[in-house]
Design a protein around this motif. Structure first.
Motif, PDB file in Angstrom:
ATOM      1  N   LYS A   1       0.838  -1.183   0.000  1.00 14.32           N
ATOM      2  CA  LYS A   1       0.000   0.000   0.000  1.00 14.32           C
ATOM      3  C   LYS A   1       0.882   1.244   0.000  1.00 14.32           C
ATOM      4  O   LYS A   1       1.989   1.226   0.524  1.00 14.32           O
ATOM      5  CB  LYS A   1      -0.920   0.007   1.217  1.00 14.32           C
ATOM      6  CG  LYS A   1      -2.016  -1.043   1.140  1.00 14.32           C
ATOM      7  CD  LYS A   1      -3.075  -0.824   2.204  1.00 14.32           C
ATOM      8  CE  LYS A   1      -4.230  -1.802   2.013  1.00 14.32           C
ATOM      9  NZ  LYS A   1      -5.335  -1.543   2.981  1.00 14.32           N
ATOM     10  N   LEU A   2       0.356   2.300  -0.593  1.00 15.82           N
ATOM     11  CA  LEU A   2       1.066   3.573  -0.677  1.00 15.82           C
ATOM     12  C   LEU A   2       0.446   4.591   0.266  1.00 15.82           C
ATOM     13  O   LEU A   2      -0.763   4.753   0.316  1.00 15.82           O
ATOM     14  CB  LEU A   2       0.999   4.113  -2.109  1.00 15.82           C
ATOM     15  CG  LEU A   2       1.438   5.572  -2.323  1.00 15.82           C
ATOM     16  CD1 LEU A   2       2.935   5.733  -2.092  1.00 15.82           C
ATOM     17  CD2 LEU A   2       1.054   6.041  -3.733  1.00 15.82           C
ATOM     18  N   VAL A   3       1.298   5.285   1.006  1.00 16.17           N
ATOM     19  CA  VAL A   3       0.904   6.457   1.769  1.00 16.17           C
ATOM     20  C   VAL A   3       1.699   7.626   1.189  1.00 16.17           C
ATOM     21  O   VAL A   3       2.907   7.506   0.960  1.00 16.17           O
ATOM     22  CB  VAL A   3       1.215   6.276   3.271  1.00 16.17           C
ATOM     23  CG1 VAL A   3       0.971   7.578   4.025  1.00 16.17           C
ATOM     24  CG2 VAL A   3       0.362   5.167   3.855  1.00 16.17           C
ATOM     25  N   TYR A   4       1.025   8.748   0.950  1.00 17.83           N
ATOM     26  CA  TYR A   4       1.736   9.880   0.341  1.00 17.83           C
ATOM     27  C   TYR A   4       1.058  11.180   0.748  1.00 17.83           C
ATOM     28  O   TYR A   4       0.074  11.189   1.496  1.00 17.83           O
ATOM     29  CB  TYR A   4       1.793   9.715  -1.182  1.00 17.83           C
ATOM     30  CG  TYR A   4       0.565  10.165  -1.933  1.00 17.83           C
ATOM     31  CD1 TYR A   4       0.619  11.258  -2.799  1.00 17.83           C
ATOM     32  CD2 TYR A   4      -0.655   9.514  -1.777  1.00 17.83           C
ATOM     33  CE1 TYR A   4      -0.501  11.681  -3.489  1.00 17.83           C
ATOM     34  CE2 TYR A   4      -1.780   9.930  -2.464  1.00 17.83           C
ATOM     35  CZ  TYR A   4      -1.701  11.011  -3.324  1.00 17.83           C
ATOM     36  OH  TYR A   4      -2.815  11.439  -4.000  1.00 17.83           O
ATOM     37  N   GLY A   5       1.569  12.295   0.251  1.00 21.23           N
ATOM     38  CA  GLY A   5       1.138  13.604   0.690  1.00 21.23           C
ATOM     39  C   GLY A   5      -0.166  14.121   0.142  1.00 21.23           C
ATOM     40  O   GLY A   5      -0.523  15.267   0.401  1.00 21.23           O
ATOM     41  N   GLY A   6      -0.893  13.314  -0.623  1.00 25.45           N
ATOM     42  CA  GLY A   6      -2.235  13.665  -1.052  1.00 25.45           C
ATOM     43  C   GLY A   6      -2.341  14.590  -2.244  1.00 25.45           C
ATOM     44  O   GLY A   6      -3.443  14.959  -2.645  1.00 25.45           O
ATOM     45  N   GLY A   7      -1.223  14.977  -2.840  1.00 26.44           N
ATOM     46  CA  GLY A   7      -1.258  15.865  -3.993  1.00 26.44           C
ATOM     47  C   GLY A   7      -1.653  15.147  -5.268  1.00 26.44           C
ATOM     48  O   GLY A   7      -1.498  13.933  -5.391  1.00 26.44           O
ATOM     49  N   THR A   8      -2.153  15.911  -6.242  1.00 28.69           N
ATOM     50  CA  THR A   8      -2.574  15.334  -7.515  1.00 28.69           C
ATOM     51  C   THR A   8      -1.708  15.797  -8.677  1.00 28.69           C
ATOM     52  O   THR A   8      -2.004  15.497  -9.826  1.00 28.69           O
ATOM     53  CB  THR A   8      -4.035  15.711  -7.794  1.00 28.69           C
ATOM     54  OG1 THR A   8      -4.160  17.131  -7.817  1.00 28.69           O
ATOM     55  CG2 THR A   8      -4.955  15.151  -6.716  1.00 28.69           C
ATOM     56  N   LYS A   9      -0.647  16.532  -8.358  1.00 23.57           N
ATOM     57  CA  LYS A   9       0.245  17.039  -9.395  1.00 23.57           C
ATOM     58  C   LYS A   9       1.627  16.409  -9.273  1.00 23.57           C
ATOM     59  O   LYS A   9       1.984  15.827  -8.258  1.00 23.57           O
ATOM     60  CB  LYS A   9       0.382  18.560  -9.282  1.00 23.57           C
ATOM     61  CG  LYS A   9      -0.908  19.344  -9.465  1.00 23.57           C
ATOM     62  CD  LYS A   9      -0.650  20.837  -9.284  1.00 23.57           C
ATOM     63  CE  LYS A   9      -1.923  21.651  -9.436  1.00 23.57           C
ATOM     64  NZ  LYS A   9      -1.671  23.102  -9.211  1.00 23.57           N
ATOM     65  N   GLY A  10       2.419  16.570 -10.315  1.00 26.58           N
ATOM     66  CA  GLY A  10       3.824  16.166 -10.274  1.00 26.58           C
ATOM     67  C   GLY A  10       4.028  14.694  -9.987  1.00 26.58           C
ATOM     68  O   GLY A  10       3.216  13.839 -10.340  1.00 26.58           O
ATOM     69  N   LEU A  11       5.155  14.399  -9.321  1.00 23.61           N
ATOM     70  CA  LEU A  11       5.477  13.009  -9.007  1.00 23.61           C
ATOM     71  C   LEU A  11       4.493  12.435  -8.003  1.00 23.61           C
ATOM     72  O   LEU A  11       4.179  11.243  -8.046  1.00 23.61           O
ATOM     73  CB  LEU A  11       6.906  12.908  -8.464  1.00 23.61           C
ATOM     74  CG  LEU A  11       8.033  13.432  -9.361  1.00 23.61           C
ATOM     75  CD1 LEU A  11       9.392  13.002  -8.809  1.00 23.61           C
ATOM     76  CD2 LEU A  11       7.873  12.972 -10.798  1.00 23.61           C
ATOM     77  N   MET A  12       3.996  13.274  -7.077  1.00 19.72           N
ATOM     78  CA  MET A  12       2.985  12.822  -6.115  1.00 19.72           C
ATOM     79  C   MET A  12       1.787  12.214  -6.832  1.00 19.72           C
ATOM     80  O   MET A  12       1.363  11.093  -6.566  1.00 19.72           O
ATOM     81  CB  MET A  12       2.499  13.996  -5.263  1.00 19.72           C
ATOM     82  CG  MET A  12       3.248  14.258  -3.998  1.00 19.72           C
ATOM     83  SD  MET A  12       2.226  15.364  -2.979  1.00 19.72           S
ATOM     84  CE  MET A  12       3.481  16.016  -1.911  1.00 19.72           C
ATOM     85  N   GLY A  13       1.209  13.007  -7.734  1.00 22.06           N
ATOM     86  CA  GLY A  13       0.025  12.542  -8.443  1.00 22.06           C
ATOM     87  C   GLY A  13       0.305  11.338  -9.308  1.00 22.06           C
ATOM     88  O   GLY A  13      -0.530  10.433  -9.426  1.00 22.06           O
ATOM     89  N   GLU A  14       1.499  11.290  -9.901  1.00 18.09           N
ATOM     90  CA  GLU A  14       1.823  10.197 -10.824  1.00 18.09           C
ATOM     91  C   GLU A  14       1.936   8.857 -10.111  1.00 18.09           C
ATOM     92  O   GLU A  14       1.396   7.851 -10.565  1.00 18.09           O
ATOM     93  CB  GLU A  14       3.113  10.512 -11.560  1.00 18.09           C
ATOM     94  CG  GLU A  14       3.308   9.700 -12.828  1.00 18.09           C
ATOM     95  CD  GLU A  14       2.258  10.003 -13.894  1.00 18.09           C
ATOM     96  OE1 GLU A  14       1.865   9.054 -14.614  1.00 18.09           O
ATOM     97  OE2 GLU A  14       1.834  11.160 -14.009  1.00 18.09           O
ATOM     98  N   VAL A  15       2.650   8.824  -8.986  1.00 15.81           N
ATOM     99  CA  VAL A  15       2.811   7.556  -8.279  1.00 15.81           C
ATOM    100  C   VAL A  15       1.472   7.090  -7.719  1.00 15.81           C
ATOM    101  O   VAL A  15       1.155   5.892  -7.750  1.00 15.81           O
ATOM    102  CB  VAL A  15       3.890   7.663  -7.171  1.00 15.81           C
ATOM    103  CG1 VAL A  15       3.459   8.565  -6.035  1.00 15.81           C
ATOM    104  CG2 VAL A  15       4.282   6.280  -6.660  1.00 15.81           C
TER     105      VAL A  15
END
Length: 240
Positions: free
Chosen positions: A45-59
């Motif tokens: 499972k992935l936990v991340y910063g919740g963004g939808t742009k850039g590398l955040m959104g892509e992963v």
């Protein structure tokens, strides 16, 4: 730190720190996508910063496309919500939750709106501190192989990975930390760690707390094999 309940203890949970920008070379987006494929293959499972742009959104959206929305959990401070394409949906969800006396958390499920489902489950939090704490709690509650990975990013990414390294050194957690050095992006940081160790500011036993990987395919294996440093402090931090 308290640990959330109800999680499959055998499933690895991996927190990815990365930029909210794509960078100026396609290799960075390619690395984010490749990492998502590795997480899918590892049933992680992935936990991340919740963004939808850039590398955040892509992963995030790549893993959702492979494993479904339940495989991704993002945490975003409400002050940052307006910077992302699903801001209106987020505000509506937060307002509805508050009206119902619930926590401002929503499951992004396919079909509920054009934005929902693409980036997994998003929890809106009050602050950057709470965001980082919640992400760390998810990792601490995960199964073997859980840990942190830093893709290329800016000041925020550097600060986040430095904090979890410090927490590891202090004995707050013992999870693995990987610096995914895409085409030399993190070379300066790797050099600084070596210099800080040589000059007596980082203990020799602790300079390996963060493990450098140059290939995406190495990441999962490194996290699974990770052994805490012998130089960590064995301190008691209580339940928070």
């Amino acid at each position: 730190m308290s640990m959330p309940s109800g999680r499959d203890e055998q499933q690895p949970v991996i927190c990815v720190f990365c930029g909210a920008q794509p960078g100026n070379s396609p290799e960075y987006i390619a690395a984010a996508r490749a990492l998502a494929h590795e997480l899918h293959a590892a049933n992680a499972k992935l936990v991340y910063g919740g963004g939808t742009k850039g590398l955040m959104g892509e992963v995030a959206k790549t893993l959702v496309s492979l494993s479904g929305p339940s495989a991704v959990h993002g945490f975003i401070p409400k002050a940052l919500v307006a910077h992302y394409p699903d801001a209106d949906v987020s505000r509506q969800a937060e307002s509805k939750a508050q009206e119902d006396g619930k926590q401002p958390e929503r499951m992004l499920a396919p079909g509920s709106s054009p934005a929902e489902g693409e980036y997994g489950r998003i929890t809106i939090v009050d602050s950057m501190h709470e965001r980082k704490q919640k992400m760390a709690e998810e990792i601490l509650a995960g199964g073997p192989g859980s840990g942190f990975v830093a893709l290329p990013g800016g000041y925020g990414t550097l600060e986040e990975v430095a904090e979890v390294v410090t927490w590891n050194q202090l004995g707050i957690h013992d999870r693995g930390i990987v610096l995914l050095n895409v085409n030399g992006f993190w070379d300066g940081l790797v050099t600084w760690i070596e210099m800080a160790a040589q000059r007596g500011f980082v203990g020799q036993a602790n300079k390996g707390i963060m493990v450098e990987c140059k290939e995406v395919e190495e990441v999962i294996g490194v996290l699974k094999a990770y052994k805490p440093s012998g130089g960590r402090l064995n301190l008691s931090w209580g339940s928070k």
